[in-house]
Write a protein that holds these residues in place. Sequence first.
Motif, PDB file in Angstrom:
ATOM      1  N   PHE A 509       0.856  -1.194   0.000  1.00  0.00           N
ATOM      2  CA  PHE A 509       0.000   0.000   0.000  1.00  0.00           C
ATOM      3  C   PHE A 509       0.886   1.236   0.000  1.00  0.00           C
ATOM      4  O   PHE A 509       1.773   1.356   0.860  1.00  0.00           O
ATOM      5  N   ARG A 510       0.645   2.121  -0.890  1.00  0.00           N
ATOM      6  CA  ARG A 510       1.375   3.383  -0.866  1.00  0.00           C
ATOM      7  C   ARG A 510       0.512   4.403  -0.137  1.00  0.00           C
ATOM      8  O   ARG A 510      -0.680   4.529  -0.433  1.00  0.00           O
ATOM      9  N   THR A 511       1.090   5.129   0.788  1.00  0.00           N
ATOM     10  CA  THR A 511       0.296   6.147   1.487  1.00  0.00           C
ATOM     11  C   THR A 511      -0.094   7.237   0.490  1.00  0.00           C
ATOM     12  O   THR A 511       0.565   7.409  -0.540  1.00  0.00           O
ATOM     13  N   ILE A 512      -1.165   7.960   0.796  1.00  0.00           N
ATOM     14  CA  ILE A 512      -1.756   8.821  -0.242  1.00  0.00           C
ATOM     15  C   ILE A 512      -0.751   9.769  -0.897  1.00  0.00           C
ATOM     16  O   ILE A 512      -0.003  10.471  -0.242  1.00  0.00           O
ATOM     17  N   ASP A 513      -0.807   9.696  -2.231  1.00  0.00           N
ATOM     18  CA  ASP A 513       0.093  10.489  -3.065  1.00  0.00           C
ATOM     19  C   ASP A 513      -0.753  11.550  -3.761  1.00  0.00           C
ATOM     20  O   ASP A 513      -1.033  11.451  -4.949  1.00  0.00           O
ATOM     21  N   ILE A 514      -1.219  12.516  -2.993  1.00  0.00           N
ATOM     22  CA  ILE A 514      -2.026  13.576  -3.617  1.00  0.00           C
ATOM     23  C   ILE A 514      -1.175  14.817  -3.819  1.00  0.00           C
ATOM     24  O   ILE A 514      -0.052  14.909  -3.334  1.00  0.00           O
ATOM     25  N   TRP A 536       3.903  20.910  -3.212  1.00  0.00           N
ATOM     26  CA  TRP A 536       3.462  20.378  -1.932  1.00  0.00           C
ATOM     27  C   TRP A 536       2.611  19.148  -2.217  1.00  0.00           C
ATOM     28  O   TRP A 536       1.422  19.260  -2.470  1.00  0.00           O
ATOM     29  N   ARG A 537       3.241  17.998  -2.222  1.00  0.00           N
ATOM     30  CA  ARG A 537       2.527  16.786  -2.616  1.00  0.00           C
ATOM     31  C   ARG A 537       3.039  15.581  -1.829  1.00  0.00           C
ATOM     32  O   ARG A 537       4.073  15.631  -1.180  1.00  0.00           O
ATOM     33  N   ALA A 538       2.276  14.517  -1.928  1.00  0.00           N
ATOM     34  CA  ALA A 538       2.666  13.210  -1.400  1.00  0.00           C
ATOM     35  C   ALA A 538       3.124  13.297   0.058  1.00  0.00           C
ATOM     36  O   ALA A 538       2.462  13.930   0.878  1.00  0.00           O
ATOM     37  N   LEU A 609      11.400   5.510  -4.840  1.00  0.00           N
ATOM     38  CA  LEU A 609      12.533   6.300  -5.312  1.00  0.00           C
ATOM     39  C   LEU A 609      12.062   7.036  -6.554  1.00  0.00           C
ATOM     40  O   LEU A 609      11.978   6.452  -7.636  1.00  0.00           O
ATOM     41  N   GLU A 610      11.713   8.292  -6.344  1.00  0.00           N
ATOM     42  CA  GLU A 610      11.178   9.101  -7.443  1.00  0.00           C
ATOM     43  C   GLU A 610      11.920  10.419  -7.571  1.00  0.00           C
ATOM     44  O   GLU A 610      11.879  11.074  -8.600  1.00  0.00           O
ATOM     45  N   VAL A 611      12.557  10.828  -6.481  1.00  0.00           N
ATOM     46  CA  VAL A 611      13.230  12.130  -6.472  1.00  0.00           C
ATOM     47  C   VAL A 611      14.741  11.900  -6.575  1.00  0.00           C
ATOM     48  O   VAL A 611      15.305  11.109  -5.810  1.00  0.00           O
ATOM     49  N   ASN A 633       8.023   6.704 -13.394  1.00  0.00           N
ATOM     50  CA  ASN A 633       7.303   7.809 -14.055  1.00  0.00           C
ATOM     51  C   ASN A 633       7.813   9.148 -13.540  1.00  0.00           C
ATOM     52  O   ASN A 633       8.157  10.044 -14.311  1.00  0.00           O
ATOM     53  N   ASP A 634       7.853   9.261 -12.219  1.00  0.00           N
ATOM     54  CA  ASP A 634       8.315  10.523 -11.648  1.00  0.00           C
ATOM     55  C   ASP A 634       9.830  10.655 -11.741  1.00  0.00           C
ATOM     56  O   ASP A 634      10.345  11.720 -12.083  1.00  0.00           O
ATOM     57  N   LEU A 635      10.544   9.568 -11.464  1.00  0.00           N
ATOM     58  CA  LEU A 635      12.004   9.659 -11.512  1.00  0.00           C
ATOM     59  C   LEU A 635      12.463  10.135 -12.894  1.00  0.00           C
ATOM     60  O   LEU A 635      13.320  11.013 -13.016  1.00  0.00           O
ATOM     61  N   ASP A 643       8.171  17.288 -18.006  1.00  0.00           N
ATOM     62  CA  ASP A 643       6.840  17.059 -17.439  1.00  0.00           C
ATOM     63  C   ASP A 643       6.198  15.792 -18.026  1.00  0.00           C
ATOM     64  O   ASP A 643       6.039  15.689 -19.242  1.00  0.00           O
ATOM     65  N   ARG A 644       5.822  14.861 -17.158  1.00  0.00           N
ATOM     66  CA  ARG A 644       5.277  13.592 -17.641  1.00  0.00           C
ATOM     67  C   ARG A 644       3.915  13.733 -18.308  1.00  0.00           C
ATOM     68  O   ARG A 644       3.488  12.856 -19.056  1.00  0.00           O
ATOM     69  N   GLY A 645       3.213  14.845 -18.046  1.00  0.00           N
ATOM     70  CA  GLY A 645       1.884  15.024 -18.637  1.00  0.00           C
ATOM     71  C   GLY A 645       1.908  15.878 -19.897  1.00  0.00           C
ATOM     72  O   GLY A 645       0.871  16.122 -20.499  1.00  0.00           O
TER      73      GLY A 645
END
Length: 756
Positions: A509-514, A536-538, A609-611, A633-635, A643-645
């Motif tokens: 389970f990943r804790t909320i990544d909002i 300010w995320r995750a 590991l994304e940052v 995706n983020d890494l 930007d991934r989007g």
Amino acid sequence: MRDMAGGPRVLLKRLRELMAEPLEPQDRLDRIVHDIAQNMVAEVCSLYVLRADSVLELYATEGLNPGSVHLAQLRLGQGLVGTIAASARALNLPNAQEHPAFAYLPETGEEIYNSFLGVPVLRAGRTLGVLVVQNRTKRHYREDEVEALETTAMVIAEMIATGDLARLTRPGLELDLRRPVSFKGLSFNEGVGLGHVVLHEPRIVVTNLFNEDSDEEIGRLEKALSSLRLSIDDMLSRREVAFEGEHREVLEAYRMFANDRGWVRRLEEAVRNGLTAEAAVEKVQSDMRARMLHMTDPYLRERMSDFDDLANRLLRQLMGRSPDDIASALPKDAIIVARSMGAAELLDYPRDKLRGLVLEDGTVTSHVVIVARAMGIPVAGQMKGAVSMAENGDAIVVDGDEGSIHLRPQPDLEAAYAEKARFRARRQELYRELRKKPSRTKDGVDIDLMMNAGLAVDLPQLAEAGAGGIGLFRTELQFMVASTFPRAEAQERLYRDVLDAANGKPVTFRTIDIGGDKVLPYFKGAVHEENPALGWRAIRLTLDRPGLLRTQIRALLKAAGGRELRMMLPMVTELGEIAQAREIIDREVRHLSRFAHHLPTSLKLGAMLEVPSLLWQLDELMHAVDFVSVGSNDLFQFVMAADRGNTQLADRFDPLSVPFLRLLKQIADSGKRNHTPVTLCGELAGRPISAMALVGLGYRSISMSPASIGPVKAMLAELPLAELQAFLADNLAGPAANLPMRALLHTFADDRGIPL
Ligand code: PEP
Ligand code: MG
């Protein structure tokens, strides 16, 4: 043309009688043009109908040479009639022959007529033909005469739409209404869907056109308008976050339109001319839609679409229709066509009837798209104009691979897609057979293939896809599809269901990544950010709002009572964040044990590991956690500063390049050195070619969307891993020349018959 003989009301009454009489379609048309000419004191009245080959054919005339009916033709854009059809606007000319677009058709004998009034025959914004009246004398037709002819055109549009005129069409030719159209947009989720259009916000088809009593009808219109205004005011006065920002702007625009005098006047005029309130709305809406289709300014087009939505709301007010009526009549192969849509709304449709989704707006990361992906349905997006071209029940193909749709496809195109769909189904069947087989390379190395999930709808896929467990459970999805913060009990229930469904298989389970692109409309703390992906995320957000994290951790601990609990933290930047989260977890564990709760048998904490900052403290990271999961995706977006989007950058940089592969190898090596399991759960894991590279770099567990497990397992079965390792070592160790790693990997696979 002097005053209209009897006025528009008399004409509409006459048309109504004609529609009801048992006449052959040609006779009916002939009578209609005759009566219009008579009523409007015109010497000529002609109807041109638009065919699918973009030709306007004369279908009936009063006054022109009768021998030219079905022979006289103009191309779309040609002559005055073609200009009206192409622009969807009326032309009112005292001297037609002076107009630069005038094209003389000798067979009609129209040269003796000077004044000309032509209006488009419109239905739901589409031009179906042109209706013309002509007079010898030079005159400018009055506004009310234009209005009257437009109203009449609407009745004719109904005749065309109901198929009455199709019987007059020569074999091999078709009317434009049924014309096949294709749209090219973006691919939001792969797959091919064949089925029938279901408009998410169905256009209400008005069949009751003529009113009995104009005053009474004006009263109905007024009443519907005022309750519409009230409902908009009500939405605006509710200070809910869902109605803030862009949504609020749309509502403000609605309010402005709903009070727009011009709009209301045109509606009233149409009713005074004899239409029902519904038909009046439809008429004015049709004019609007037609205009919208010809607008190039995206801002104005957007505002016009708002107007369009508003008209739909008004129609619903008048007809008292609820969306439930439509859902119950869903075809078994529904393809939902929507301008935009909320994630929860998609979940309201029964999954077994959904074959695809078409959106005019949206992005790959829209919530509704995330949910559609979880449901495994093909999605094509950015299909501007699709809603107004589609009718409920139209045949449609969604090509989620190409990001295109085909409305009312030609039989051969449809057959080709049906074959493609069958091929995919056969392949899926093949993958299903692999389900029970171990995921093992040709030279006998076992690889854990896990699946990514996030909603209850995903759970059946665990068994169907043959996944080894859930490598990434995106807990924020439950938050994203809800309209308020999910309560602790609801969170606990979902986690318990997930663990039950996993039946002993591991679940992470990943804790909320909002935050970032994952916005919760009801979250009050969010502020506007210039750079949300870096914002300010995750874990940053949840450490600042520990109440959120605490509630979630408590729900997870309770749900996992008596079982193993694996949790991981998103977007970790500094090791201190892991320590802080651990403190919160420990406190919750102490709290629950104090109250004698059943605790998990073991608790494993991991970090994503994304940052990139973590790359220079890999060994320390490996010591700080029980496992690491690379969020490629983020890494990748942070390493490449891309930007991934952003669709413009989508194919610009390749993760299968020397620098990124080296970096992924460093991470795997560090994990091995420190005996800390390392897995990868970004999109990279789901493509057979990149999955092959990952396994070659040392990854022994990867997590992907369920649909990818079959193809990746098939790839592994043919993969001689030792050879690949040697191949990668050779290519990644030397000087970083610009090696086309993707092409080299492809050749490696092709030479060895590895299916990619
Ligand atoms: C990632 O970044 O690779 C990842 C798996 O997380 P998400 O796609 O949910 O941001
Ligand atoms: Mg991520």
